[in-house]
Design a protein around this motif. Structure first.
Motif, PDB file in Angstrom:
ATOM      1  N   TYR A  80       0.820  -1.208   0.000  1.00  0.00           N
ATOM      2  CA  TYR A  80       0.000   0.000   0.000  1.00  0.00           C
ATOM      3  C   TYR A  80       0.856   1.262   0.000  1.00  0.00           C
ATOM      4  N   ALA A  81       2.005   1.202   0.640  1.00  0.00           N
ATOM      5  CA  ALA A  81       2.943   2.322   0.540  1.00  0.00           C
ATOM      6  C   ALA A  81       3.435   2.465  -0.889  1.00  0.00           C
ATOM      7  N   SER A  82       3.680   1.336  -1.568  1.00  0.00           N
ATOM      8  CA  SER A  82       4.112   1.381  -2.969  1.00  0.00           C
ATOM      9  C   SER A  82       3.021   1.958  -3.853  1.00  0.00           C
ATOM     10  N   LEU A  83       1.767   1.601  -3.581  1.00  0.00           N
ATOM     11  CA  LEU A  83       0.650   2.169  -4.345  1.00  0.00           C
ATOM     12  C   LEU A  83       0.625   3.687  -4.195  1.00  0.00           C
ATOM     13  N   ILE A  84       0.793   4.169  -2.976  1.00  0.00           N
ATOM     14  CA  ILE A  84       0.807   5.619  -2.738  1.00  0.00           C
ATOM     15  C   ILE A  84       1.932   6.268  -3.524  1.00  0.00           C
ATOM     16  N   ARG A  85       3.123   5.708  -3.453  1.00  0.00           N
ATOM     17  CA  ARG A  85       4.266   6.308  -4.138  1.00  0.00           C
ATOM     18  C   ARG A  85       4.049   6.351  -5.645  1.00  0.00           C
ATOM     19  N   GLU A  86       3.573   5.240  -6.215  1.00  0.00           N
ATOM     20  CA  GLU A  86       3.402   5.182  -7.663  1.00  0.00           C
ATOM     21  C   GLU A  86       2.273   6.084  -8.135  1.00  0.00           C
ATOM     22  N   SER A  87       1.134   6.019  -7.476  1.00  0.00           N
ATOM     23  CA  SER A  87      -0.031   6.762  -7.955  1.00  0.00           C
ATOM     24  C   SER A  87       0.144   8.270  -7.771  1.00  0.00           C
ATOM     25  N   LEU A  88       0.649   8.704  -6.630  1.00  0.00           N
ATOM     26  CA  LEU A  88       0.832  10.143  -6.423  1.00  0.00           C
ATOM     27  C   LEU A  88       1.915  10.687  -7.351  1.00  0.00           C
ATOM     28  N   GLN A  89       2.950   9.913  -7.552  1.00  0.00           N
ATOM     29  CA  GLN A  89       3.999  10.335  -8.474  1.00  0.00           C
ATOM     30  C   GLN A  89       3.447  10.485  -9.890  1.00  0.00           C
ATOM     31  N   ASN A  90       2.647   9.507 -10.326  1.00  0.00           N
ATOM     32  CA  ASN A  90       2.054   9.567 -11.665  1.00  0.00           C
ATOM     33  C   ASN A  90       1.153  10.790 -11.821  1.00  0.00           C
ATOM     34  N   SER A  91       0.367  11.086 -10.794  1.00  0.00           N
ATOM     35  CA  SER A  91      -0.546  12.228 -10.875  1.00  0.00           C
ATOM     36  C   SER A  91       0.200  13.557 -10.869  1.00  0.00           C
ATOM     37  N   LEU A  92       1.239  13.665 -10.035  1.00  0.00           N
ATOM     38  CA  LEU A  92       2.027  14.900  -9.998  1.00  0.00           C
ATOM     39  C   LEU A  92       2.727  15.159 -11.326  1.00  0.00           C
ATOM     40  N   ASP A  93       3.036  14.105 -12.057  1.00  0.00           N
ATOM     41  CA  ASP A  93       3.734  14.253 -13.335  1.00  0.00           C
ATOM     42  C   ASP A  93       2.861  14.892 -14.416  1.00  0.00           C
ATOM     43  N   VAL A  94       1.524  14.844 -14.253  1.00  0.00           N
ATOM     44  CA  VAL A  94       0.624  15.289 -15.333  1.00  0.00           C
ATOM     45  C   VAL A  94      -0.341  16.352 -14.831  1.00  0.00           C
ATOM     46  N   ALA A  95       0.164  17.298 -14.031  1.00  0.00           N
ATOM     47  CA  ALA A  95      -0.693  18.376 -13.528  1.00  0.00           C
ATOM     48  C   ALA A  95      -1.257  19.188 -14.689  1.00  0.00           C
ATOM     49  N   LEU A  96      -2.550  19.490 -14.628  1.00  0.00           N
ATOM     50  CA  LEU A  96      -3.204  20.270 -15.677  1.00  0.00           C
ATOM     51  C   LEU A  96      -2.931  21.757 -15.494  1.00  0.00           C
ATOM     52  N   GLU A  97      -3.140  22.272 -14.300  1.00  0.00           N
ATOM     53  CA  GLU A  97      -2.836  23.663 -13.955  1.00  0.00           C
ATOM     54  C   GLU A  97      -1.701  23.656 -12.942  1.00  0.00           C
ATOM     55  N   PRO A  98      -0.462  23.928 -13.368  1.00  0.00           N
ATOM     56  CA  PRO A  98       0.697  23.802 -12.476  1.00  0.00           C
ATOM     57  C   PRO A  98       0.625  24.669 -11.234  1.00  0.00           C
ATOM     58  N   ASP A  99      -0.113  25.776 -11.286  1.00  0.00           N
ATOM     59  CA  ASP A  99      -0.197  26.671 -10.130  1.00  0.00           C
ATOM     60  C   ASP A  99      -1.236  26.219  -9.111  1.00  0.00           C
ATOM     61  N   GLU A 100      -2.004  25.204  -9.443  1.00  0.00           N
ATOM     62  CA  GLU A 100      -3.016  24.668  -8.536  1.00  0.00           C
ATOM     63  C   GLU A 100      -2.584  23.283  -8.062  1.00  0.00           C
TER      64      GLU A 100
ATOM     65  N   SER B 152      -8.548   8.142  -7.572  1.00  0.00           N
ATOM     66  CA  SER B 152      -9.020   9.178  -8.504  1.00  0.00           C
ATOM     67  C   SER B 152      -8.165  10.420  -8.366  1.00  0.00           C
ATOM     68  N   ASP B 153      -7.723  10.988  -9.503  1.00  0.00           N
ATOM     69  CA  ASP B 153      -6.968  12.238  -9.427  1.00  0.00           C
ATOM     70  C   ASP B 153      -7.699  13.358 -10.157  1.00  0.00           C
ATOM     71  N   TYR B 154      -7.397  14.587  -9.750  1.00  0.00           N
ATOM     72  CA  TYR B 154      -8.050  15.780 -10.280  1.00  0.00           C
ATOM     73  C   TYR B 154      -6.994  16.848 -10.530  1.00  0.00           C
ATOM     74  N   ASN B 155      -7.312  17.768 -11.423  1.00  0.00           N
ATOM     75  CA  ASN B 155      -6.351  18.744 -11.935  1.00  0.00           C
ATOM     76  C   ASN B 155      -5.182  18.017 -12.598  1.00  0.00           C
ATOM     77  N   THR B 156      -5.517  16.993 -13.367  1.00  0.00           N
ATOM     78  CA  THR B 156      -4.537  16.261 -14.167  1.00  0.00           C
ATOM     79  C   THR B 156      -5.032  16.164 -15.603  1.00  0.00           C
ATOM     80  N   THR B 157      -4.165  15.801 -16.501  1.00  0.00           N
ATOM     81  CA  THR B 157      -4.495  15.832 -17.930  1.00  0.00           C
ATOM     82  C   THR B 157      -5.274  14.614 -18.409  1.00  0.00           C
ATOM     83  N   GLY B 158      -5.384  13.559 -17.579  1.00  0.00           N
ATOM     84  CA  GLY B 158      -5.966  12.319 -18.065  1.00  0.00           C
ATOM     85  C   GLY B 158      -4.977  11.579 -18.958  1.00  0.00           C
TER      86      GLY B 158
END
Length: 632
Positions: free
Chosen positions: A10-30, A95-101
């Protein structure tokens, strides 16, 4: 792929998923927002999905005599058989938000949706700041699923929708059907292609704004609270910097983690002020958050910045505290903790290393392993050869730490010196965090690579975690001694059988370079005929040591690797002196044993790894050597 994540799923899931979402931010200032929720579906509502059961049974039938197959697939069948039309199947929704999909282009393998759902060992990330580059991160999702099945629903910033499920099993047959089936199967209603029409996506799995939902199927709901607990701790441990800087927000169940409340949550989940953990990636984040949140608040909170040719601008946030365990957390641009490591000193500080430079971030990314928890030059190879740029980047990280510590403690009693090749002559203690290999002996500021730049020159070194040749046969070796009966002193002298000349002192070979082989007398008792004792024969053991300051007391950790169980062992601890090894009395040990001068007796040493700690009378850090004895 799963081997990278099985230790802490579950720690690995957190690391992978949050990293993936941070990589594709839609609005970088948000801030990017990611939510983790446990939900459920009924089998009666999704009958085609539950046809997965016949394929799992097919895996068992195809490998009917294979114990490994039984271990993997029998629990899957049992889990599905426990469900009836009224019993729900639970899953984790990420689920992630403010990302590009994730975009999908038919017949184009170079796009994110294809890379995640339909490829292995392939990454579509083109952003140099991206967290991963191996394409193995998806295994963190599959490993958690008892059915090895996930579903993916995404909406791009252009409003396009894509949905598909995927299960990863093995080659198999299905009763009543012709031929063999492949290992990976897909769940959709579009003839084996992702669903692209939003009205054809089941309502439960439709996105209403850009971003991605990943559904990990088959979770055991009885573990719900434990799952949430592990996830929350992992977010606070690995992503506190991104949250503190307003780049990330996370919700796990009913718990919100934002920059407004992260300090309170860190104190709540990690009540201890100091980080005394041994495993780097399980560290207590509290003192490191303190170092950054209170940067330059006073003389104890320092920020040191330097610029290097490859890494560019790098920063160390430091909190000087006499009770600190001297440990540094390492991060790059995504602001995720990659590793936590002790530098081997005992100055009293916590540090946070950060490289946000674009080039430096890219170089360090390439030296990461698939689990993203180390930087080592060997992880980046070009045509099988370790990349020079990777080695240079790792060296600059270590040079910066040495330079920063000189600046932090230049006026103190301790001083850090980096002398090329000194590791050939001195044993320098290291932390137990890196004790994954059975026999290792790393140096504080450098390791010899065994190469001479010019004829007659000194051995070159790589600092810190540089990749070097295998040194498992060149580690520090202690001795376990097995007892043989010894006659009394009077009988020995009368017999003249060549037993004389064996003493308890270490004897140096002429010209230096080691200790002569010998038998040693130990555990003596006096009687009418003289002194009785034992002869002890040598058995080699590997060991490593390091010093740690705990509440003003210097403790030395001793890690012994033995091929044998020793029920009644004796260990003599010697410290490196200027001309020879010195004896310093041991004041205290944390395990049950008898203490006499520099010796511990009555120790139990297990086959494999045994760890204990001692405190010397002078309360100073030392390079420690040991001799170990077994009394029978």
């Amino acid at each position: 792929m799963e081997q990278n994540f099985k230790k802490s799923p579950y720690a690995s899931l957190i690391r992978e998923s949050l990293q993936n979402s941070l990589d594709v931010a839609l609005e970088p200032d948000e801030p990017v927002r990611v939510e983790y929720t446990i939900k459920r579906i009924k089998s009666v509502d999704y009958p085609n999905f539950f046809e997965l059961k016949k394929h799992i049974i097919g895996c068992l039938d195809y490998y009917c005599d294979n114990d490994n197959a039984k271990e993997v697939y029998k629990p899957m069948v049992k889990h599905l058989e426990s469900l009836d039309k009224r019993e729900p199947l639970y899953y984790i929704e990420v689920s992630d938000y403010n990302t590009t999909g994730m975009e999908y282009i038919p017949n184009n393998t170079d796009n994110p949706f294809y890379a995640f759902v339909r490829a292995a060992g392939v990454s579509s990330k083109t952003n140099n700041a991206a967290g991963g580059s191996f394409g193995y991160g998806k295994a963190a999702y599959f490993y958690i699923s008892p059915l090895r099945a996930v579903m993916v629903s995404t909406m791009t910033s252009d409003g396009d929708h894509y949905f598909e499920g995927v299960a990863s099993l093995c080659t198999h047959t299905v009763k009543g059907e012709y031929g063999k089936f492949v290992a990976v199967g897909y769940y959709d209603n579009n003839d084996g292609q992702p669903v692209t029409e939003v009205e054809d996506i089941p309502s439960r799995f439709r996105r209403e704004e850009p971003g991605t939902d990943i559904y990990i199927m088959g979770i055991q709901v009885k573990d719900k609270e434990q799952i949430y607990q592990e996830m929350i701790e992992s977010v606070l441990r690995h992503f506190w910097m991104a949250i503190l800087k307003g780049k990330l927000e996370v919700r796990i169940g009913d718990i919100e983690i934002t920059k407004e409340n992260i300090m309170d949550l860190v104190v709540q989940y990690f009540p201890k002020e100091h980080d005394n953990t041994r495993k780097g990636n399980h560290c207590n984040p509290r003192p490191y958050v303190e170092a950054v949140a209170n940067a330059e608040k006073d003389g104890k909170h320092r920020v040191i910045t330097k610029t290097y040719p490859n890494l560019g601008k790098v920063t160390l946030f430091a909190w000087k505290n006499k009770e600190a365990t001297d440990k540094i957390v390492y991060m790059r641009k995504p602001m995720m903790m990659v590793k936590a490591k002790r530098p081997g000193s005992a100055n009293g500080f916590y540090g946070v290393f950060l490289c946000e430079d674009e080039r430096g971030n890219e170089l360090l990314r390439k030296t990461e392993n698939p689990a993203h928890d180390e930087w080592k030059a060997k992880n980046w190879r070009i045509d099988g050869r370790i990349a020079d740029e990777g080695q240079e980047a790792i060296k600059e990280v270590d040079d910066f730490i040495v330079d920063a510590m000189k600046e932090l403690f230049s006026n103190g009693q301790r001083e850090i010196q980096s002398i090329t090749g000194i590791e050939d002559f001195l044993y320098i203690p290291t932390a137990v965090d890196d004790d994954e290999d059975e026999y290792t002996n790393e140096a504080l500021v450098g390791e010899p690579v065994g190469i001479r730049e010019t004829e007659g020159g000194s051995p070159t070194t790589q600092t810190g975690e540089a990749d070097i040749r295998d040194r498992r046969n060149e580690n520090s070796i202690g001795k376990v001694m097995v007892e043989n009966p010894q006659p009394s002193t009077r009988t020995r002298n009368a017999s003249g059988d060549g037993l004389s000349g064996h003493g308890t002192q270490r004897k140096k070979k002429k010209g230096g370079g080691g200790v002569t082989p010998k038998r040693i007398e130990g555990h003596f008792s006096e009687n009418d005929e003289g002194v009785e004792g034992t002869f002890l024969n040598e058995i080699a053991v590997g060991y490593r040591t390091f010093a740690q300051n705990i509440n003003g007391q210097v403790w030395h950790y001793i890690v012994i690797h033995s091929k044998y169980d020793v029920d009644n062992g004796r260990v003599d601890l010697l410290v490196g002196g200027e001309q020879s090894d010195d004896q310093i009395s041991i004041k205290e040990c944390n395990v049950k044993c008898s203490i006499r001068d520099n010796s511990l007796s009555g120790l139990k040493i297990n086959e494999g790894k045994t760890t204990f700690r001692v405190r010397f009378a002078d309360n100073m850090p030392h390079a420690v050597k040991l001799d170990a004895y077994e009394l029978k």
